[in-house]
Design a protein around this motif. Structure first.
Motif, PDB file in Angstrom:
ATOM      1  N   ASP A   1       0.835  -1.202   0.000  1.00 44.23           N
ATOM      2  CA  ASP A   1       0.000   0.000   0.000  1.00 44.23           C
ATOM      3  C   ASP A   1       0.871   1.254   0.000  1.00 44.23           C
ATOM      4  OD1 ASP A   1       0.877   0.408   2.647  1.00 44.23           O
ATOM      5  OD2 ASP A   1      -0.940  -0.418   3.515  1.00 44.23           O
ATOM      6  N   VAL A   2       0.235   2.370  -0.261  1.00 48.03           N
ATOM      7  CA  VAL A   2       0.929   3.655  -0.374  1.00 48.03           C
ATOM      8  C   VAL A   2       1.524   4.075   0.963  1.00 48.03           C
ATOM      9  CG1 VAL A   2       0.629   6.089  -0.938  1.00 48.03           C
ATOM     10  CG2 VAL A   2      -0.537   4.359  -2.296  1.00 48.03           C
ATOM     11  N   GLN A   3       0.840   3.798   2.041  1.00 48.07           N
ATOM     12  CA  GLN A   3       1.326   4.190   3.360  1.00 48.07           C
ATOM     13  C   GLN A   3       2.681   3.526   3.648  1.00 48.07           C
ATOM     14  OE1 GLN A   3      -1.258   3.134   6.607  1.00 48.07           O
ATOM     15  NE2 GLN A   3      -0.268   4.543   8.019  1.00 48.07           N
ATOM     16  N   CYS A   4       2.802   2.280   3.298  1.00 52.43           N
ATOM     17  CA  CYS A   4       4.059   1.550   3.500  1.00 52.43           C
ATOM     18  C   CYS A   4       5.161   2.153   2.636  1.00 52.43           C
ATOM     19  CB  CYS A   4       3.853   0.078   3.158  1.00 52.43           C
ATOM     20  SG  CYS A   4       5.349  -0.929   3.292  1.00 52.43           S
ATOM     21  N   GLU A   5       4.884   2.400   1.372  1.00 51.29           N
ATOM     22  CA  GLU A   5       5.871   2.993   0.471  1.00 51.29           C
ATOM     23  C   GLU A   5       6.286   4.377   0.948  1.00 51.29           C
ATOM     24  OE1 GLU A   5       4.195   2.915  -3.446  1.00 51.29           O
ATOM     25  OE2 GLU A   5       4.446   0.753  -3.637  1.00 51.29           O
ATOM     26  N   THR A   6       5.321   5.150   1.411  1.00 48.44           N
ATOM     27  CA  THR A   6       5.597   6.499   1.900  1.00 48.44           C
ATOM     28  C   THR A   6       6.550   6.454   3.088  1.00 48.44           C
ATOM     29  OG1 THR A   6       3.431   7.240   1.150  1.00 48.44           O
ATOM     30  CG2 THR A   6       4.528   8.609   2.788  1.00 48.44           C
ATOM     31  N   PHE A   7       6.383   5.478   3.952  1.00 46.80           N
ATOM     32  CA  PHE A   7       7.272   5.309   5.100  1.00 46.80           C
ATOM     33  C   PHE A   7       8.724   5.166   4.635  1.00 46.80           C
ATOM     34  CE2 PHE A   7       9.625   2.303   7.770  1.00 46.80           C
ATOM     35  CZ  PHE A   7       9.650   3.003   8.975  1.00 46.80           C
ATOM     36  N   TYR A   8       8.969   4.302   3.661  1.00 49.31           N
ATOM     37  CA  TYR A   8      10.329   4.078   3.172  1.00 49.31           C
ATOM     38  C   TYR A   8      10.856   5.266   2.379  1.00 49.31           C
ATOM     39  CZ  TYR A   8      10.091  -0.662   4.904  1.00 49.31           C
ATOM     40  OH  TYR A   8       9.999  -1.750   5.729  1.00 49.31           O
ATOM     41  N   LEU A   9       9.989   5.906   1.621  1.00 49.21           N
ATOM     42  CA  LEU A   9      10.406   7.091   0.871  1.00 49.21           C
ATOM     43  C   LEU A   9      10.778   8.231   1.817  1.00 49.21           C
ATOM     44  CD1 LEU A   9       7.788   7.035  -2.028  1.00 49.21           C
ATOM     45  CD2 LEU A   9      10.224   6.484  -2.185  1.00 49.21           C
ATOM     46  N   ASN A  10      10.022   8.388   2.886  1.00 48.96           N
ATOM     47  CA  ASN A  10      10.346   9.408   3.884  1.00 48.96           C
ATOM     48  C   ASN A  10      11.670   9.096   4.579  1.00 48.96           C
ATOM     49  OD1 ASN A  10       8.161  11.121   3.437  1.00 48.96           O
ATOM     50  ND2 ASN A  10       6.875  10.083   4.937  1.00 48.96           N
ATOM     51  N   ASN A  11      11.896   7.826   4.885  1.00 49.14           N
ATOM     52  CA  ASN A  11      13.165   7.433   5.505  1.00 49.14           C
ATOM     53  C   ASN A  11      14.339   7.723   4.568  1.00 49.14           C
ATOM     54  OD1 ASN A  11      12.137   6.632   7.949  1.00 49.14           O
ATOM     55  ND2 ASN A  11      12.045   4.468   7.424  1.00 49.14           N
ATOM     56  N   HIS A  12      14.129   7.448   3.304  1.00 52.79           N
ATOM     57  CA  HIS A  12      15.176   7.715   2.312  1.00 52.79           C
ATOM     58  C   HIS A  12      15.468   9.221   2.254  1.00 52.79           C
ATOM     59  CE1 HIS A  12      17.552   7.103  -1.344  1.00 52.79           C
ATOM     60  NE2 HIS A  12      17.005   8.236  -1.765  1.00 52.79           N
ATOM     61  N   THR A  13      14.432  10.016   2.252  1.00 47.70           N
ATOM     62  CA  THR A  13      14.595  11.473   2.192  1.00 47.70           C
ATOM     63  C   THR A  13      15.319  11.984   3.432  1.00 47.70           C
ATOM     64  OG1 THR A  13      12.603  11.667   0.844  1.00 47.70           O
ATOM     65  CG2 THR A  13      13.364  13.659   1.955  1.00 47.70           C
ATOM     66  N   LYS A  14      14.951  11.489   4.602  1.00 46.53           N
ATOM     67  CA  LYS A  14      15.615  11.895   5.844  1.00 46.53           C
ATOM     68  C   LYS A  14      17.091  11.497   5.825  1.00 46.53           C
ATOM     69  CE  LYS A  14      11.438  11.479   8.636  1.00 46.53           C
ATOM     70  NZ  LYS A  14      10.714  10.631   9.585  1.00 46.53           N
ATOM     71  N   TYR A  15      17.358  10.275   5.353  1.00 41.68           N
ATOM     72  CA  TYR A  15      18.741   9.798   5.300  1.00 41.68           C
ATOM     73  C   TYR A  15      19.544  10.637   4.308  1.00 41.68           C
ATOM     74  CZ  TYR A  15      22.591   6.525   5.753  1.00 41.68           C
ATOM     75  OH  TYR A  15      23.818   5.966   6.031  1.00 41.68           O
TER      76      TYR A  15
END
Length: 139
Positions: free
Chosen positions: A95-109
């Motif tokens: 789902d989008v919520q799961c993908e958003t979690f990883y995309l946000n982590n990538h952006t923070k990193y």
């Protein structure tokens, strides 16, 4: 010229492509910093510059900072491996919520590691200026 994005690619494939590109760049930067730090340590401790009128206090400070930068860079080297492993879980998202979690982590990193690269460039400039001043005395 090779296209960066192809028409048949999905948004998810495009996002993964950009994340993979970021990771490849980060690995290369960390490896380059490792080599440069070895060189800086070697040249800062080299007897070659003993005859030069270099600022001893600044040299000691640069060596101390070098150890700190090296430790920070090694921490990023280690955390990047862990980050890559965790990022692989995005492929399991349904789902989008799961993908958003990883995309946000990538952006923070990305923000975090790019701050490290910026701080390192500042350190590197200080080392270059130090040697430039030392060499200026002999010219």
């Amino acid at each position: 010229m090779k296209e960066l994005i192809y028409e048949h690619e999905t948004i998810d494939e495009i996002q993964m492509k950009f994340m993979d590109k970021d990771i490849a760049f980060w690995k290369e930067e960390i490896a380059t910093i490792r080599i440069e730090l070895l060189f800086f340590k070697r040249i800062l401790t080299s007897p070659i510059f003993k005859g030069f009128n270099c600022d001893r206090k600044q040299k000691v400070a640069l060596l101390k900072d070098l150890d700190n930068v090296k430790e920070i860079n090694e921490n990023y080297h280690n955390s990047l491996g862990s980050f890559i492993n965790k990022l692989e879980m995005i492929k399991e998202c349904e789902d989008v919520q799961c993908e958003t979690f990883y995309l946000n982590n990538h952006t923070k990193y990305r923000v975090d590691i790019e701050n490290h690269f910026s701080a390192y460039r500042y350190y590197k400039i200080n080392v270059i200026f130090f040697f430039d001043n030392c060499l200026e005395e002999k010219i």
